[in-house]
Design a protein around this motif. Structure first.
Motif, PDB file in Angstrom:
ATOM      1  N   ASN A  30     -11.653  -2.657   3.568  1.00 37.09           N
ATOM      2  CA  ASN A  30     -12.209  -2.042   4.790  1.00 37.09           C
ATOM      3  C   ASN A  30     -13.693  -2.353   4.929  1.00 37.09           C
ATOM      4  OD1 ASN A  30      -9.875  -1.044   5.751  1.00 37.09           O
ATOM      5  ND2 ASN A  30     -10.131   1.034   4.953  1.00 37.09           N
ATOM      6  N   ARG A  31     -14.387  -2.379   3.802  1.00 35.25           N
ATOM      7  CA  ARG A  31     -15.827  -2.671   3.899  1.00 35.25           C
ATOM      8  C   ARG A  31     -16.145  -4.084   3.417  1.00 35.25           C
ATOM      9  NH1 ARG A  31     -15.892   1.224  -0.749  1.00 35.25           N
ATOM     10  NH2 ARG A  31     -16.807   0.163  -2.560  1.00 35.25           N
ATOM     11  N   ASN A  32     -15.097  -4.883   3.143  1.00 35.79           N
ATOM     12  CA  ASN A  32     -15.234  -6.290   2.727  1.00 35.79           C
ATOM     13  C   ASN A  32     -16.221  -6.418   1.565  1.00 35.79           C
ATOM     14  OD1 ASN A  32     -14.648  -8.972   2.747  1.00 35.79           O
ATOM     15  ND2 ASN A  32     -16.114  -9.496   4.359  1.00 35.79           N
ATOM     16  N   GLN A  44      -0.201   3.858   6.040  1.00 35.37           N
ATOM     17  CA  GLN A  44      -0.441   2.400   5.981  1.00 35.37           C
ATOM     18  C   GLN A  44       0.605   1.705   5.101  1.00 35.37           C
ATOM     19  OE1 GLN A  44      -4.625   2.110   4.665  1.00 35.37           O
ATOM     20  NE2 GLN A  44      -3.905   1.571   2.617  1.00 35.37           N
ATOM     21  N   THR A  74      -6.689  -9.801   6.376  1.00 40.10           N
ATOM     22  CA  THR A  74      -7.906 -10.377   5.794  1.00 40.10           C
ATOM     23  C   THR A  74      -7.518 -11.049   4.482  1.00 40.10           C
ATOM     24  OG1 THR A  74     -10.133  -9.918   5.024  1.00 40.10           O
ATOM     25  CG2 THR A  74      -8.515  -8.229   4.584  1.00 40.10           C
ATOM     26  N   TRP A 124     -12.538  -4.049  -1.902  1.00 39.25           N
ATOM     27  CA  TRP A 124     -12.341  -2.973  -0.912  1.00 39.25           C
ATOM     28  C   TRP A 124     -12.316  -3.640   0.463  1.00 39.25           C
ATOM     29  CZ3 TRP A 124     -15.345  -2.678  -5.252  1.00 39.25           C
ATOM     30  CH2 TRP A 124     -15.050  -1.648  -6.157  1.00 39.25           C
ATOM     31  N   SER A 161       0.873  -1.177   0.000  1.00 41.21           N
ATOM     32  CA  SER A 161       0.000   0.000   0.000  1.00 41.21           C
ATOM     33  C   SER A 161       0.908   1.224   0.000  1.00 41.21           C
ATOM     34  CB  SER A 161      -0.876  -0.004   1.245  1.00 41.21           C
ATOM     35  OG  SER A 161      -1.356   1.301   1.483  1.00 41.21           O
ATOM     36  N   LYS A 179      -7.383   4.015  -0.774  1.00 41.32           N
ATOM     37  CA  LYS A 179      -6.612   3.390   0.313  1.00 41.32           C
ATOM     38  C   LYS A 179      -6.852   1.890   0.469  1.00 41.32           C
ATOM     39  CE  LYS A 179      -5.147   6.590   3.857  1.00 41.32           C
ATOM     40  NZ  LYS A 179      -5.192   6.887   5.273  1.00 41.32           N
ATOM     41  N   ASP A 180      -8.097   1.448   0.262  1.00 43.86           N
ATOM     42  CA  ASP A 180      -8.379   0.043   0.596  1.00 43.86           C
ATOM     43  C   ASP A 180      -8.765  -0.782  -0.627  1.00 43.86           C
ATOM     44  OD1 ASP A 180     -10.814   1.218   0.163  1.00 43.86           O
ATOM     45  OD2 ASP A 180     -11.869   0.030   1.680  1.00 43.86           O
TER      46      ASP A 180
END
Length: 1490
Positions: A140-142, A78, A103, A138, A73, A122-123
């Protein structure tokens, strides 16, 4: 040389578009096999000043197959996050600080080929696979999005750094598309121009298209109409350049605003520099790109041979480039480069890191374009490690990628100064050995049996021996020449020759002066010198003692044979291991104790290491070979086979071992104690070597493709993992890559004998020779790998599972088809029809022509009439006859033959060769039929049966041809039967044997050949060897018996090592007259049963052989003693179940019970019988005991001595009785087992020593046993003294028992400390009453105050202390030298600090008295001189520690006044003051004597 651990990691994976990446601050990662290795670059690496600033800091472990993509990243805050994709179908997100998975997802159904972490979101992680499917994830929000843009193989993808929704994707066929992921993957541009794989996509680091002055109209190569859709000029697409690199040898720059190419850069052909490349290996081009962030007018690319180019994009009409590293030769990569990634260090240096097919990771300074450093890596198992004895610090590494690495571990400027040697190797390097005194001369052995010599100082190819081993080379060793090579004069032969041991079990001697000449098999010399009649064992290991006079050979059956030069006379055989011996190592001969050079450590496929002390055997030089069955030391702890052993050159008796349990273990041999355990590897260890310069430093190599340098002082574990920990290590190891069954070529099954010892199932060869997927794990031209069925961690089941399940499925479907008709009732009509259909017409074509129309049939008649009755036929009629071949039935023979030929061809085309053969037989051409059938592979039993009609020779030829055909059809047994029909018996037997039908071959040979024919014996032996290798020992034994090799039959039966096998083997050996072998096997069987607590079985086993009568007495006494201990409820006697009936009686003194049982059960009555048994037992020697000797073994050894004592008493040989009894006492004393010592006294001397004194006769001072008796009496008093002290200090009997049970040799002095701490005011405590017996014992303690023994013990303590101090001084000196040798290294105070830390317990003393070397030498000389003056009688027999006894008496006196007389206390104080000048007693002396 820096004092820090180092790693030689596995090679970065090949043919991946993005499998290395770096983030600002200096963290770089690259994918290697199934994990990612992390490297800290720059000041944060903490390396020694002056050396390259980088360090391998860890590994991300979790994938089960090759990692195909890796990306960090690049968002501030991060940088610790990264993502990986793998052939196991998962994408994982990691935190590199904790090295754990944050994850993961397994959305892809196909092999993932591209991965990138969006530089804008970012994710967001974008990945693509081989079927063209893209997933946006994504984390962070899976959440995820599935996009299918094109049905093509994705090769690479890169997210735009300027717009969060744009992604550029490159395909295998050369197409590049730019998609918008916010519009469900809508294609913004389709860029056509490349016509081969897209290897790299780089976005211009600046948005807009003003940074390059490219003429908008220029581009003759591009079509005028833009590719893709005509899209309105939105701000999204307007303004950005994109660069792509392809296998078609071009780099193209594309304009995103116009969706077309604006510049084409063609790669230049450069002259290959450096030349360190194998010219026979063809490599593909890989074109990878990097567009520098601060220099948008420049572009870095790879080129054909590993060079890097810096392109100048300012002048588009001129193709201008600069080469990296023009000043220094040989700094470039020598093979194609796969990945480039930039890195900005903490001190703001701009670096570029590259990974290549040459297995190097290189770091470049973008300011100067020069190479800053190189990290070498390994592409195969690390099989062998060897330090040069001449060029100190030069470590040779034998690797499974076909290259030898030579690592200069002492290099000051470069921590990884590694040279590669590949010429002439071409196979896995499995063995290495440096010449002991010739600089740069390195011998190597390979997986394919090659032995060669490299001169590491020249660039010449190696010399290769003309004699190859048939299988893998296991070991190489330099040793003195033996006949026939040693027969020339001094100048005609080398002083040292090279010995190699191969997987087929042969040891060859090569002449290094003339490797082209023949190498000699030493088995012939061994057989001739020792006149062996039995089959020689299969050799698996060779090791020469340091002085070059003794050679040890390890064998497949676990035995080790010791031979003496010059003619290799067998001195002794060690029967200790019962599985294949993998490694033998002799102790060095430059230690402070020269006698340690007789120690030999060995490891096998069992997990136990044995050390043998061969001093007695080698010095006595026996005439007949001796068999040794007792080790000097046993090292238990590993949980899998031992692959390598190395003695520390810096210490006495310190050993490091490498094991398949995944750990390396350092041992203190003399104390049988594990010291440090290294668990850094992720695979099974294959080799280990101790640094010749640093006592703290060890190197180890494993099948995880790594070599680690590690420090013993930094290890947190002291012994190998047991139970759960070893299961975790197993899981860790099994997470290594598994070969995929569907992609794997059919494995070529080689099964070398020792292969199970270290090859296992190497994944170096998980590859195919096509497609870019091949080298995730290894070298494309790496190695084809044999699957090993015996390997404990073999991945073979993984391979076979899909195959077998496939078979099962096919079986099921076939069964369904078969069972369907059974559901209907059987009908006769179809069967009748089937039978009719089988009766085929022999002349179907003629028959069909006779069923045509009437006109045609009429015309036939006219043509036939004309042919029969016209003298001359015109052309029309001839043509008609040709066409109407069926008329041959009615005309002449020539036409009939033509008809038969036409019909025959028809049969062949329709797949009925048997009908064709019948037609040819009608024609009378049997020979022709046979030849045609043989050529087409269609001979049948019927045809061959008819062959004799054509003549005898035709029949012979036909049978041989049919046998060959049957062999092609895998019908070997039938082929052999046909060969037998023409009396080719030997050929039939050979055919069956070569195809592994041994049972059938033996049946044929036995039925048809003479009983003495050597072929029969060879068959038995060959089959026996194979059965033995596969573990079918009982059938193998039958084979050896059939071959009249009963010795080998007994040996192979015993190989399993369990009691039942050993018993059978012993019985067999007894039947065939091998008495010595029978006795040794019966004894081994009894010892096994003893461990299984089976007394009855052990006695039955010993009954098998008369010569073991003496051992039966030992076992009998042991059983009675265990019963005696069990009755007293002592822990040493517990655990035995099946006692004999005669062991249960408890009346009478112990010795009387023993002799009564001997008399009644073993018929031992007369003095002559006692004397004979005594003589036999006296010849058996057992090693001395230590704290770690197992209790069962200790009890057996003690009972051996006690048996000798009882036997001596029976023949009134009191001198021998005293000595034997004393040996038993000393053995229990040395092992720290106080309980046993006291029980021996209570059982054998219930009334004290007076009885023995009377027997010896006080007057006879000349008796040699008087000193022994004095020691025996002293130990008796010593034991009673402790019992009195414990009874006084603890009235509770339980505590005294526990104290007895826990008493060890070194306990007493420490016990005094604890006792003094607990001491209370003597007046306050009630005074215990002493019994008369106790008073008598205390007064007898004068016997312990022996001035002579105190003086001798003091001298010995002084010698030990001086030796310890000297060793410590040498270690400190080496450390300081090492610190000095590190240029501009750590400051000078460090060695002193280390010295202070070395011995904290004697901190104050060392500050007060720093002893000089001359002073130490003087002390040592004086002590040795004093010891020499003592009479031998005193030195021979141990005596309780006199000062320890003084301290115990003084302690009792101080705690319980009146118990000890004043005179004795004074005498004890005087002895303490006189002899307590060593550290151990100084403090206690001050306590009692002030």
């Amino acid at each position: 040389m820096g004092q820090e651990p180092r790693t030689l990691p596995p090679s970065p994976n090949w043919y991946c578009t993005r499998c290395s990446d770096a983030v600002p601050g200096g963290l770089f990662g690259f994918a290697a096999r199934t994990s990612v290795f992390l490297v800290r670059v720059g000041p944060g690496a903490g390396t020694t000043p002056g050396t390259p600033a980088f360090r391998v800091i860890g590994e991300l472990v979790g994938h089960t197959e090759r990692v195909s993509g890796f990306t960090f990243s690049h968002h501030p805050g991060q940088y610790n996050l990264c993502a990986t994709s793998s052939d196991d179908g998962t994408v994982k997100i990691w935190d590199v600080e904790t090295k754990t998975v944050v994850t993961e997802h397994a959305l892809h159904q196909h092999t993932i080929s591209a991965l990138h972490w969006s530089p804008r979101v970012k994710d967001l992680i974008v990945s693509g696979d081989e079927k063209g499917i893209v997933f946006c994830y994504w984390f962070n929000r899976n959440d995820s999005q599935h996009l299918f843009i094109e049905p093509r193989t994705i090769f690479c993808l890169t997210c735009s750094p300027h717009h969060e929704d744009l992604v550029a994707i490159g395909y295998k066929d050369g197409i590049v598309v730019i998609i918008d992921i916010s519009k469900k993957g809508e294609v913004i541009h389709r860029l056509r121009g490349h016509d081969d794989e897209i290897h790299s996509i780089a976005w211009c680091p600046l948005p807009g298209e003003d940074c390059l002055s490219i003429n908008q109209e220029e581009n003759s190569e591009e079509p005028e109409i833009p590719n893709g859709k005509l899209i309105a000029q939105t701000p999204v697409t307007k303004g950005c350049y994109l660069a792509t690199g392809s296998k078609d040898q071009t780099i193209r720059i594309w304009s995103c605003s116009r969706g077309r190419g604006v510049m084409v850069l063609k790669l230049p052909f450069l002259k290959r520099r450096g030349g360190g490349v194998d010219p026979t290996v063809k490599e593909r081009l890989w074109l990878t790109l990097y567009w520098p962030r601060d220099q948008p007018t420049q572009l870095v690319s790879s080129c054909f041979g590993g060079e890097l180019l810096l392109w100048d994009l300012t002048q588009s009409w001129r193709r201008k480039y600069t080469l990296f590293s023009t000043s220094s030769e040989g700094q470039n990569h020598s093979r194609i480069v796969f990945n480039l990634c930039p890195l900005q260090t903490e001190d703001n240096k701009h670096l570029l890191l590259s990974t290549s097919m040459d297995r190097d990771v290189k770091c470049w300074d973008l300011a100067t374009l020069e190479c800053c450093w190189t990290l070498p890596s390994l592409g195969g198992f690390a099989y062998s490690l060897a330090f040069s004895p001449v060029d100190v610090g030069c470590l040779a590494i034998g690797v499974g990628d076909g290259m030898i690495r030579v690592w200069n571990t002492l290099s000051i400027k470069n921590n990884y100064d590694v040279k590669n040697f590949w010429q002439g190797v071409k196979s896995k390097v499995t063995a290495l050995c440096w010449h002991p005194n010739k600089e740069g001369c390195l011998a190597f052995g390979t997986d394919d049996g090659k032995v060669g010599l490299y001169d590491t100082y020249s660039s010449k190819p190696p010399q290769i021996s003309s004699t190859y081993h048939k299988k893998t080379v296991y070991t190489l060793a330099w040793g003195p020449p033996v006949p026939p090579m040693s027969l020339g004069g001094e100048g005609d032969r080398p002083s040292l020759t090279l010995y190699s041991c191969g997987g087929e079990g042969i040891v060859l001697q090569h002449n290094p002066w003339k490797l082209s000449g023949e190498a000699f098999d030493i088995n012939k010399l061994i057989r001739d010198t020792n006149s062996f009649k039995y089959k020689l064992p299969v050799h698996t290991e060779i090791s020469w003692k340091a002085d070059g006079k003794i050679m040890a050979l390890g064998n497949e059956d676990g035995s080790i044979e010791i031979f003496q030069v010059p003619n290799l006379r067998l001195i002794c055989t060690i029967q200790q291991h019962h599985k294949l011996v993998n490694t033998i190592s002799w102790h060095h001969d430059h230690g402070s104790q020269p006698e340690l050079s007789y120690l030999m450590a060995s490891g096998s496929n069992n997990a136990v290491i044995y050390v043998h002390n061969l001093r007695t055997v080698l010095e006595s030089n026996p005439e007949a070979p001796v068999t040794i069955t007792e080790p000097y030391r046993t090292l238990s702890g590993h949980t899998a086979k031992i692959t390598s052993l190395a003695w520390s050159p810096h210490h006495d008796g310190r050993l490091v071992s490498a094991s398949y349990d995944g750990t390396a273990q350092v041992w203190d041999i003399l104390r049988e104690e594990p010291l440090y355990n290294f668990r850094g590897h992720r695979g099974r260890l294959l080799c280990v070597a101790w640094s010749p310069l640093d006592p703290d430093c060890i190197y180890s190599g494993a099948d995880d493709f790594c070599v680690y340098k590690w420090l013993t002082s930094m290890q947190v574990h002291s012994r190998p993992p047991q139970g759960k920990k070893s299961i975790e290590l197993e899981k860790k190891r099994l997470s290594q890559p598994k070969p995929k069954a569907k992609k794997k070529k059919k494995p070529t099954f080689r099964v070398p004998v020792k292969q199970e010892s270290f090859d296992g199932n190497e994944e170096e060869g998980i590859k195919e020779n096509s497609g870019p997927v091949e080298n995730g794990v290894s070298d494309q031209e790496g190695e084809e790998e044999a699957q090993e069925p015996e390997s404990p961690f073999s991945k073979e089941p993984v391979i076979s599972t899909p195959v077998s399940s496939g078979f099962e499925k096919s079986k099921v479907t076939i069964n369904n088809k078969v069972t369907l008709p059974k559901k209907e009732p059987p009908k006769e009509k179809p069967e009748a029809l089937i039978k009719k259909r089988k009766a085929r017409s022999m002349l179907p074509l003629s028959t069909s022509l006779d069923h045509r129309s009437k006109e045609e049939l009429h015309h036939d008649c006219l043509v036939l009439a004309t042919a029969k009755h016209c003298r001359e036929l015109n052309e029309d009629v001839s043509a008609d006859l040709e066409e109407r071949f069926h008329l041959g039935l009615f005309t002449d023979r020539a036409t009939l033959y033509r008809m038969i030929e036409t019909e025959g061809k028809g049969h062949l085309e329709n797949g009925h060769p048997e009908l064709f053969h019948q037609l040819m037989l009608w024609k009378g051409d049997l020979k022709g039929v046979l030849q045609t059938a043989a050529e087409r592979g269609e001979l049948t039993d019927n045809l061959v049966a008819m062959a004799p009609v054509a003549g005898y020779h035709v029949w012979l030829w036909a049978v041989e041809a049919f046998a060959k055909q049957l062999c092609f059809q895998d019908q070997y047994v039938k082929a052999a039967s046909h060969l037998l029909s023409i009396h080719k018996v030997y050929e039939a037997v050979e055919l069956l044997k070569s195809n592994h039908f041994y049972r059938e071959a033996i049946a044929v040979a036995k039925a048809r050949l003479r009983p003495e024919d050597p072929v029969l014996k060879d068959l038995y032996l060959t089959w026996g060897t194979i059965l033995e290798r596969d573990g079918h020992y009982a059938i193998a034994a039958k084979c050896y018996l059939g071959a009249t090799s009963p010795y080998d039959a007994a040996k192979v039966l015993a190989k399993k090592g369990d009691a039942a096998s050993l018993k059978t083997a012993a019985e067999l050996a007894a039947i065939v007259g091998e008495d010595e072998l029978s006795a040794s096997l019966a004894l081994r069987c009894a010892q096994e049963l003893l461990l299984a607590k089976n007394w009855v079985g052990a006695q039955e086993a010993l009954q098998l052989h008369e010569s073991l009568q003496s051992q039966r007495l030992v076992f009998c006494l042991l059983e009675l003693l265990c019963r005696h201990l069990e009755e007293k409820q002592l822990p040493e006697g517990k655990g035995f179940s099946s006692y004999h009936a005669w062991a249960t009686g408890t009346e009478g003194p112990f010795v009387q019970r023993v002799t009564e049982v001997w008399k009644s059960i073993f018929n031992l009555d007369t003095p002559e019988q006692y004397q004979a048994v005594f003589q036999k037992l006296q010849n058996v020697q057992y090693p001395s005991a230590t704290n770690n000797t197992p209790s069962k073994q200790l009890l057996l050894h003690i009972c051996h001595d006690l048996t000798l004592a009882v036997l001596s008493q029976q023949v009134a040989s009191w001198d021998e009785a005293v000595q034997a009894l004393l040996r038993a006492v000393i053995r229990s004393y040395d092992s720290g087992n106080f309980t046993i010592m006291q029980e021996v006294y209570s059982a054998f001397l219930p009334d004290g020593c007076d009885y023995l004194r009377d027997k010896l006769g006080q007057t006879d001072h000349q008796s040699p046993a008087i000193p022994a008796f004095k020691s025996l009496e002293a130990f008796f008093i010593y034991g009673r003294l402790y019992e009195i002290w414990w009874s006084l200090s603890s009235p509770c009997p339980e505590s005294s028992d526990s104290a007895r049970a826990g008493h060890g040799r070194t306990l007493s002095v420490e016990q005094l400390d604890s006792a003094r701490a607990e001491e209370t005011d003597p007046e306050a405590a009630p005074q215990p009453e002493l019994t008369e017996e106790s008073k008598r014992v205390l007064s007898a303690c004068k016997e312990l105050f022996s001035e002579k023994h105190a003086s001798l013990q003091n001298s010995r303590r002084t010698v030990a202390e001086v030796q310890e101090t000297l060793a410590e001084m040498i270690r400190q000196h080496q450390k300081s030298q090492l610190c000095k040798s590190t240029a501009n290294g750590p400051d000078k105070n460090e060695p002193e600090q280390e010295e202070d830390l070395a011995s904290p317990q004697s901190h104050k003393e060392e500050k007060n008295e720093m002893v000089s070397l001359p002073e130490l030498t003087k002390r040592l000389t004086e002590a040795n001189k004093r010891m020499a003056d003592f009479p031998e009688s005193i030195k021979t027999w141990p005596f309780p520690d006199v000062l320890e006894c003084c301290l115990v008496l003084l302690h009792i006196g101080s705690q319980y006044p009146g118990c000890v007389t004043q005179e004795m206390q004074q005498q004890a104080q005087e002895l303490l003051q006189k002899y307590s000048n060593t550290k151990a007693y100084k403090r206690h002396c001050q306590t009692f004597c002030t």
